[in-house]
Design a protein around this motif. Structure first.
Motif, mmCIF file in Angstrom:
data_model
loop_
_atom_site.group_PDB
_atom_site.id
_atom_site.type_symbol
_atom_site.label_atom_id
_atom_site.label_comp_id
_atom_site.label_asym_id
_atom_site.label_seq_id
_atom_site.Cartn_x
_atom_site.Cartn_y
_atom_site.Cartn_z
ATOM 1 N N PRO A 168 0.792 -1.236 0.000
ATOM 2 C CA PRO A 168 0.000 0.000 0.000
ATOM 3 C C PRO A 168 0.824 1.287 0.000
ATOM 4 O O PRO A 168 0.410 2.283 -0.593
ATOM 5 N N ASN A 169 1.956 1.280 0.665
ATOM 6 C CA ASN A 169 2.785 2.493 0.730
ATOM 7 C C ASN A 169 4.143 2.134 1.325
ATOM 8 O O ASN A 169 4.401 0.974 1.650
ATOM 9 N N ASN A 170 5.000 3.129 1.456
ATOM 10 C CA ASN A 170 6.366 2.843 1.901
ATOM 11 C C ASN A 170 6.485 2.645 3.408
ATOM 12 O O ASN A 170 7.593 2.505 3.933
ATOM 13 N N ARG A 171 5.376 2.611 4.107
ATOM 14 C CA ARG A 171 5.451 2.246 5.530
ATOM 15 C C ARG A 171 5.556 0.740 5.701
ATOM 16 O O ARG A 171 5.796 0.259 6.802
ATOM 17 N N ASP A 222 -4.226 0.312 9.037
ATOM 18 C CA ASP A 222 -3.440 -0.917 8.827
ATOM 19 C C ASP A 222 -4.039 -2.102 9.574
ATOM 20 O O ASP A 222 -3.602 -3.245 9.384
#
Lengths: 110, 115
Positions: free
Chosen positions: B61-64, B86
């Motif tokens: 979903p994203n860079n986390r 999340d």
């Protein structure tokens, strides 16, 4: 583990009857499909698969039907038993990864 | 033969904290997949390893989110910093067939709750 979601479509059948669970898939290029069964607190469990060059495949008490014309998949369970109560997911392989359907909860009534 | 195992089974963390999920695939399975299911929604693909290499990470979903599979055995999925959205169940699956994802075997999942 997981407890299954609260807002899934539900199919209720009498014990001993046949169950039919339906799934619409999205990608006409998908060439491989799987049905999974997920019981509460467990991960999805493989039930049966079918490739796009087939229309029907039978397993033990289960049959999967594939209609490529309308992009529809169904799972038929014969003589449904209490142990069949679970959430059932279809999944299509689009050549890169699997895309899952939203799931259907099957409840078996005594 | 042991199936796919995941650890922990349940994790509750606060927003902004870090969590690392672990997956041990079936021995000998080169393909390892991560999926997640947020509440009330369908299971979504995150990424696919072939041995230690990321074959497809289009679902991240994203860079986390950071997934690793050092040595091509077990895999970790780190979420840093965690956000409320999340929360969900994170599944890992493995399969033997190279190239295509036939007959994936799923682990029991890790339920992540972010408060």
């Amino acid at each position: 583990g997981e407890s299954v979601g609260l807002h899934l479509p539900t199919l209720s059948v009498q014990e001993g009857d046949n169950s039919i669970i339906n799934c619409a898939y999205s990608n006409s290029a998908s060439d491989y499909f799987i049905w999974y069964k997920q019981e509460s607190g467990k991960g999805p469990q493989f039930i049966i698969d079918i490739r796009s060059n087939m229309d029907k495949r039978q397993g033990q008490r289960v049959t999967v039907l594939l209609n490529k014309t309308v992009k529809h998949l169904s799972l038929q369970i014969a003589a449904t038993q209490p142990g069949d109560s679970a959430v059932y997911f279809c999944a299509e392989n689009n050549g890169q990864n699997f895309v899952f359907g939203p799931g259907t909860r099957l409840s078996v009534l005594p | 033969e042991a199936g796919v195992t995941q650890f922990p089974s349940h994790s509750v963390i606060e927003k902004g904290q870090t969590v690392t999920l672990r997956c041990d695939p079936i021995s000998g399975h080169d393909n390892l997949y991560w999926y997640r299911r947020v509440m009330g929604k369908e299971i979504k693909f995150l990424l696919h390893f072939v041995k230690e290499s990321k074959q497809d990470e289009s679902g991240m979903p994203n860079n986390r989110f950071l997934a690793e599979r050092t040595g091509g055995t077990y895999s970790t999925l780190k979420v840093q910093p965690a956000e409320l959205e999340d929360s969900g169940v994170y599944f890992c699956a493995s399969s033997q067939e190279l190239g295509r994802a036939y007959e994936q075997y799923f682990g029991p999942g890790t339920r992540l709750t972010v408060t």
